[in-house]
Design an enzyme around this catalytic site. Sequence first.
Site, short mmCIF file in Angstrom:
data_model
loop_
_atom_site.label_atom_id
_atom_site.label_comp_id
_atom_site.label_asym_id
_atom_site.label_seq_id
_atom_site.Cartn_x
_atom_site.Cartn_y
_atom_site.Cartn_z
N GLU A 35 0.84 -1.20 0.00
CA GLU A 35 0.00 0.00 0.00
C GLU A 35 0.88 1.26 0.00
O GLU A 35 1.84 1.37 0.77
CB GLU A 35 -0.87 -0.05 1.25
CG GLU A 35 -1.80 1.12 1.46
CD GLU A 35 -2.58 0.97 2.77
OE1 GLU A 35 -3.56 1.72 2.93
OE2 GLU A 35 -2.22 0.12 3.61
N LYS A 48 -9.13 2.51 -1.99
CA LYS A 48 -9.43 1.87 -0.71
C LYS A 48 -10.81 2.35 -0.23
O LYS A 48 -11.16 3.52 -0.40
CB LYS A 48 -8.35 2.25 0.29
CG LYS A 48 -8.41 1.58 1.65
CD LYS A 48 -7.17 1.97 2.45
CE LYS A 48 -7.09 1.30 3.79
NZ LYS A 48 -5.84 1.64 4.51
N CYS A 104 -5.50 -3.22 2.39
CA CYS A 104 -5.22 -3.23 3.83
C CYS A 104 -6.49 -3.31 4.67
O CYS A 104 -7.10 -4.37 4.79
CB CYS A 104 -4.38 -2.02 4.21
SG CYS A 104 -3.64 -2.18 5.87
#
Length: 654
Positions: free
Chosen positions: A46, A115, A173
């Site tokens: 990330e 995300k 994540c």
Amino acid sequence: MFHGFIKVSAACSRVHVANPAANVRELLPLIDDADAQKVHLLCLPELCISGYTCGDLFFSDCLLQGSLEALKTLRDATAGRYPIYIAGLPLRYCGKLYNCAAVLHDGRVLGLVPKTSIPSYAEFYEMRQFSSGKDLGTRIHTVRIGQEEIPFGTHLLFAHAAMENYCFGIEICEDAWSADTPATGLCIAGATIIANPSASNEVVGKQSYRRSLVNGASGRLLCGYVYACSDASESTQDLVFCRHHLISENGTLLAENPPFGDDMCITSEIDVNRLALERHRMTSFTATPDSEYETIYFEQPMQKTSLTRPVDANPFVPPADDKLRERVDAILQIQTYGLVKRFSHVNAKSMVLGISGGLDSTLALLVMVRAVDLLKRPRTDILAVTMPCFGTTARTKSNAVRLCESLGVTLKEIDIKESVLLHMRDIGHDPETHDVTYENAQARMRTQILMNLSNEYGGFVVGTGDLSELALGWATYNGDHMSMYAVNCSVPKTLVRYIIRFEANRLYEEYVQQGRPQREAEEIRDILLDIFDTPVSPELLPADEGGNIAQKTEDLVGPYELHDFFLYYHLRCGFAPDKIYRLACYAFGGAYSPAVIRKWLKVFLRRFFTQQFKRSCLPDGPKVGSATLSPRGDWRMPSDAEYGEWLAALDKDE
């Protein structure tokens, strides 16, 4: 790529916080290495282009523009390269900043995925700088970078143009830690692989939770999962990162770099064809292509992927780990409680067993002893019958007798030679002709005696045949094939062997702890270990001149460890024979030549198909593992199915 194997990597490089140009220079060797290894999919961490821990520097045009320029450099470096690359960067769109994963291939940016779950707790206060991809809705947007118009959104899938099962999606994540993970929708829409570029810091106990999270997601969603975590050089101020990389498939960990491990990159192969078969088999997995998801297709030349993933030569046997005793006890308890239920339900007075001194009857006896102990009945309620005949050796008979005496069960000996000879005379068979009639006359005589004894003693016959024998049809129809309850019917031969050896040592320890004489503890251990070492044989042909077993099953039908391997991948995974052959050659690593493996695989296929009629009328028995051949449960196959297509599939690989 043939047979569905997709080579994937999770990797990280040294991080220069807030220095995109330097970070790309660190990433370029990974681009080269992945191409040299012909990796299909490389997942990087990330925000690896900018660095994750930039804080309010993410408000800076300098950092954001530098990240875009670095992305272009990285994109250009992928030109002419084989892999798909996934790298993280910050991206500003319509006045909002998004934490994105860029999908790069052959000099192009295929797509950008934002995300969705933006953390807002103390150490990860991303919400201060970043917006959630959920704000974009399900619509696919377009971002322009230079002359490229790039799809941008949460509902993107990436699929190989010529390989339906090779399709991946991305979550980033914290997305994996949320209650409603993006991976769920992606997999339902068709993704077989989830890539997760992550920057997860390390604290005590987090590694086990992270591992269970990845394995759980891959098991629940029947997918492969590639998790790449930031390098320790990302660490700054209050946080420490640990390059904990993970690759999992259907709940099984294929590769891992533990926290602070030495590997910047891990690689394995995810079998997307097997995942597709699992979804096919599990009808509760409702894979429904969703019109809200857009699929971006790419091309990679088809090639035979070299294998590095673990392939267990004994897939039915539990691993020798700290849960070993728990696993073996679970197997024995399943067998025991199934037998207890049947014994109680029919209100029997006794259990009857043919004891031979071989592996299968030994395991059945151990289960029966557990059952009567659980019912608080005397072990003498077990009637073990040894029935020596033409092929019985002193070794097996002695072990059978000693085992019964050591366990305290009732033992009865009935020599069946005269009965069998009389029967052969009645049907006109020459006893000097040692053919199938000669063999099966003995097997059926034994079963007849056991059945009649069960009537005499108000009991029922416990069957001993195992899963491997049922797969090969290595049982006499209406002989040892039949019983009132078959406790071993879903336990393969390799596992039977394993349990016997395990129980030898466990019972020794138990006897010692109970304060029984040392000689008794050693006696039970030595008997079981000798049974473990005895060649597998029905002992239906006369012994050799030295009185040793002459009829060895594995000389006739092949090694059971090979047949159990074939059975697992044929029955449990639905693999074609050429794929089973390839995996067997890889798993056994030269222990058997390719020619020998091919020979016995052909034997397995012929016998598996031609002997189905025996399995169509099996007695009841407990399901122990994930594979069984019960005609009422896991395996429903016509008795007259032809096997030509399976042999042809194997021959095409020759």
